[in-house]
Design a protein around this motif. Structure first.
Motif, PDB file in Angstrom:
ATOM      1  N   ALA A  21       0.813  -1.213   0.000  1.00 18.01           N
ATOM      2  CA  ALA A  21       0.000   0.000   0.000  1.00 18.01           C
ATOM      3  C   ALA A  21       0.849   1.266   0.000  1.00 18.01           C
ATOM      4  O   ALA A  21       0.435   2.290  -0.547  1.00 18.01           O
ATOM      5  N   ARG A  22       2.029   1.232   0.587  1.00 14.11           N
ATOM      6  CA  ARG A  22       2.868   2.432   0.641  1.00 14.11           C
ATOM      7  C   ARG A  22       3.423   2.811  -0.728  1.00 14.11           C
ATOM      8  O   ARG A  22       3.935   3.927  -0.919  1.00 14.11           O
ATOM      9  N   ASP A  23       3.320   1.913  -1.715  1.00 12.90           N
ATOM     10  CA  ASP A  23       3.850   2.174  -3.052  1.00 12.90           C
ATOM     11  C   ASP A  23       2.806   2.775  -3.981  1.00 12.90           C
ATOM     12  O   ASP A  23       3.076   2.981  -5.169  1.00 12.90           O
ATOM     13  N   GLU A  24       1.617   3.056  -3.460  1.00 17.69           N
ATOM     14  CA  GLU A  24       0.563   3.660  -4.261  1.00 17.69           C
ATOM     15  C   GLU A  24       0.630   5.181  -4.149  1.00 17.69           C
ATOM     16  O   GLU A  24       1.492   5.737  -3.458  1.00 17.69           O
ATOM     17  N   ALA A  34      14.493   5.830   3.998  1.00 13.67           N
ATOM     18  CA  ALA A  34      13.328   5.966   4.872  1.00 13.67           C
ATOM     19  C   ALA A  34      12.464   7.143   4.426  1.00 13.67           C
ATOM     20  O   ALA A  34      12.973   8.184   4.021  1.00 13.67           O
ATOM     21  N   GLN A  35      11.160   6.953   4.475  1.00 12.70           N
ATOM     22  CA  GLN A  35      10.231   7.981   4.032  1.00 12.70           C
ATOM     23  C   GLN A  35      10.333   9.216   4.912  1.00 12.70           C
ATOM     24  O   GLN A  35      10.331   9.115   6.136  1.00 12.70           O
ATOM     25  N   PRO A  36      10.411  10.417   4.326  1.00 14.75           N
ATOM     26  CA  PRO A  36      10.458  11.641   5.142  1.00 14.75           C
ATOM     27  C   PRO A  36       9.194  11.783   5.987  1.00 14.75           C
ATOM     28  O   PRO A  36       8.102  11.412   5.556  1.00 14.75           O
ATOM     29  N   VAL A  37       9.359  12.307   7.176  1.00 10.28           N
ATOM     30  CA  VAL A  37       8.213  12.462   8.070  1.00 10.28           C
ATOM     31  C   VAL A  37       7.632  13.858   7.932  1.00 10.28           C
ATOM     32  O   VAL A  37       8.327  14.835   7.677  1.00 10.28           O
ATOM     33  N   GLY A  95       2.893   7.600   0.671  1.00  9.47           N
ATOM     34  CA  GLY A  95       3.589   6.439   1.208  1.00  9.47           C
ATOM     35  C   GLY A  95       2.818   5.727   2.296  1.00  9.47           C
ATOM     36  O   GLY A  95       1.633   5.426   2.150  1.00  9.47           O
ATOM     37  N   ALA A  96       3.491   5.469   3.418  1.00  7.16           N
ATOM     38  CA  ALA A  96       2.858   4.745   4.520  1.00  7.16           C
ATOM     39  C   ALA A  96       1.648   5.485   5.072  1.00  7.16           C
ATOM     40  O   ALA A  96       0.742   4.873   5.638  1.00  7.16           O
ATOM     41  N   GLY A  97       1.607   6.809   4.913  1.00  4.99           N
ATOM     42  CA  GLY A  97       0.488   7.579   5.435  1.00  4.99           C
ATOM     43  C   GLY A  97      -0.814   7.385   4.690  1.00  4.99           C
ATOM     44  O   GLY A  97      -1.876   7.808   5.173  1.00  4.99           O
TER      45      GLY A  97
END
Length: 508
Positions: A30-33, A188-191, A129-131
């Motif tokens: 899902a984070r790749d969508e 790592a994905q930026p926050v 991403g993960a969000g």
């Protein structure tokens, strides 16, 4: 653990009791969508599985934050036939079934993770991403067929797959997947929110998220101790909660979230949230005891060395391979835990607490302090209450009728500048959304709802603001056409992206 290669696909296997279990895993989740294509991976999985004949042995498929799995259990022949059929289907997806499978997805209405964890990820990483996991997106019937084809071509091939087996590969096993190169996922994905903050969201109970190195053995131990302390206090002493659940969620590069999710008895959500935060502060200041540390390490040892843990261990090794992260076996992880001391666990947890996000249900407000006594502030996409709107630009207000009826409508404003929209909601919160940060825009008749990468939602609709035609024209021109979509036919208009009444504020 043994290593093989079949048709260009790495194979990891380890003997385990019981029938042969297999998992064909792809490094795409899902984070790749994108917001515009939320659900496309699940749709790919459904389309592939829809081609299979009726089977009477165990089989399934699922999408997680980082991976997509096709799993099967049975005889060597059953496993080989299932995997070959899945590979064949991924090479020629029945895209003519998209409309029907979109309806199935709407009926299934499943999420990648629980709603509390989803909100923590969204608060941390925004609407990318993960969000993405806390958002429904445009809907399964609004996923373009081009997005389905692009997703399969980019990620569902031999170069981005691994096969996991609980026994030697069947002699007749073939994996007829297209060849390809593993896509770059980056570091790592930026926050978007570094913490510490608390926030309210549509969740059933409180939750805590800490951003850190997921391989930190000291933090892993402290995380386990916190969960057990909460079980003792919330369930056994206070009778306020049934379940305390902890997880580690990868967001790339070996980093991610340590989460703790707690359910709460009706009417006790605030009290449970306060205890969750209190126990987190106590652990960060006082640390853990030798007895607690020994107990948790014994628990990890029992779980990781259990012969029934073979599929899970294979899964961890496969996930590391697909993410280009070094895999550490159970013995290595236990050796690292053996080096943890009570003080190192306290220090690791105290450092991670500086990134804390505490989520509570929407009708709950908390007044909490940090370790140094400073207030734990409320987070979200909005600027602080009373933030300023720009002096220039075109201003829009609710209708006179709404301003007379609703006190909140008297403060609400929409401001259009050359490259952005601003809004002030009924609570006095100011939202700023540049067109460059828009990740999706719902087009519903004369109204628009804009979604931003920073977790912000701005409705530009006649139900809230009068005379918005000029604003809509500018927004349509400023937001790329690829991000425009009409409301899903499956959406309940009471819960969809349609604007809330003037007495309510948009999310954020």
């Amino acid at each position: 653990m043994q290593h093989d290669v079949i048709d260009g696909v790495p194979v990891l296997w380890s003997a385990a009791p019981g029938p042969l279990e297999a998992a064909l895993v792809f490094g795409h989740g899902a984070r790749d969508e994108s917001f515009r294509t939320i659900g496309v991976t699940h749709l790919v999985e459904h389309l592939a599985m829809s081609t299979l004949p009726r089977l009477h042995h165990e089989h399934n498929a699922s999408v997680s934050l980082n991976l997509t799995d096709f799993t099967v259990s049975g005889t060597d022949e059953q496993v080989a036939d299932f995997l070959a059929a899945v590979c064949k289907a991924l090479g020629a997806l029945p895209v003519d079934r998209i409309e029907r499978e979109a309806g199935v997805l709407a009926a299934e209405a499943s999420g990648v993770t629980d709603p509390v964890t989803a909100e923590l990820l969204s608060a941390r990483y925004g609407t990318v991403g993960a969000g993405l996991v806390s958002w429904d997106g445009p809907g399964p019937d609004r996923i373009p067929v081009e997005a389905v084809r692009e997703t399969v071509a980019r990620s569902f091939h031999a170069g981005n797959a691994v096969l996991l087996l609980t026994g030697p590969p069947p002699p007749a096993l073939r994996l007829p997947l297209p060849q390809g190169k593993r896509p770059e996922r980056g570091d790592a994905q930026p926050v978007m929110s570094s913490g510490p903050h608390w926030l309210s969201a549509n969740v059933p109970g409180p939750g805590l998220g800490l951003h850190a190195d997921l391989d930190d053995a000291a933090l892993t131990a402290a995380h386990a101790v916190l969960q057990e302390r909460l079980r003792q206090v919330l369930r056994h002493q206070e009778g306020l909660s049934y379940d305390v659940d902890g997880a580690r969620m990868h967001s790339g590069g070996g980093r991610g979230e340590f989460t703790v999710v707690v359910d709460a008895r009706a009417g006790q959500q605030r009290r449970v949230a306060e205890i969750l935060w209190r126990e987190a502060l106590r652990l960060a200041s006082e640390g853990v005891t030798d007895a607690e540390l020994s107990e948790e390490i014994a628990g990890f040892r029992e779980a990781w060395l259990d012969p029934r843990a073979t599929p899970a261990e294979l899964g961890q090794a496969g996930a590391c391979l697909l993410s280009d992260i070094p895999y550490e076996d159970a013995a290595t992880r236990l050796a690292a835990l053996a080096e943890v001391t009570p003080d190192s666990a306290r220090q690791a947890f105290a450092a991670a607490l500086a990134t804390a996000l505490l989520v509570v249900p929407e009708d709950v407000e908390v007044e909490l302090a940090q370790l140094d006594g400073a207030p734990l502030t409320e987070g979200g996409c909005a600027h602080p209450r009373g933030g300023e709107l720009p002096a220039g630009g075109k201003h829009f207000r609710p209708s006179m009728f709404d301003r007379l009826r609703f006190p909140e409508a008297r403060t609400a404003r929409l401001v259009l500048t050359g490259d952005a929209v601003w809004s002030r909601d009924g609570r006095g919160h100011v939202h700023h959304l540049p067109f460059a940060d828009v990740v999706g825009m719902e087009v519903d008749g004369p109204g628009r709802v804009l979604f931003g990468r920073g977790n912000c939602l701005v409705p530009v609709v006649p139900e809230l603001f009068a005379g918005i035609g000029e604003a809509v024209e500018a927004i349509d021109a400023g937001v790329p056409k690829a991000l425009h979509y009409e409301p899903s036919a499956f959406a309940d208009r009471d819960d969809a992206c349609a604007p809330p009444p003037a007495t309510k504020a948009p999310r954020g």
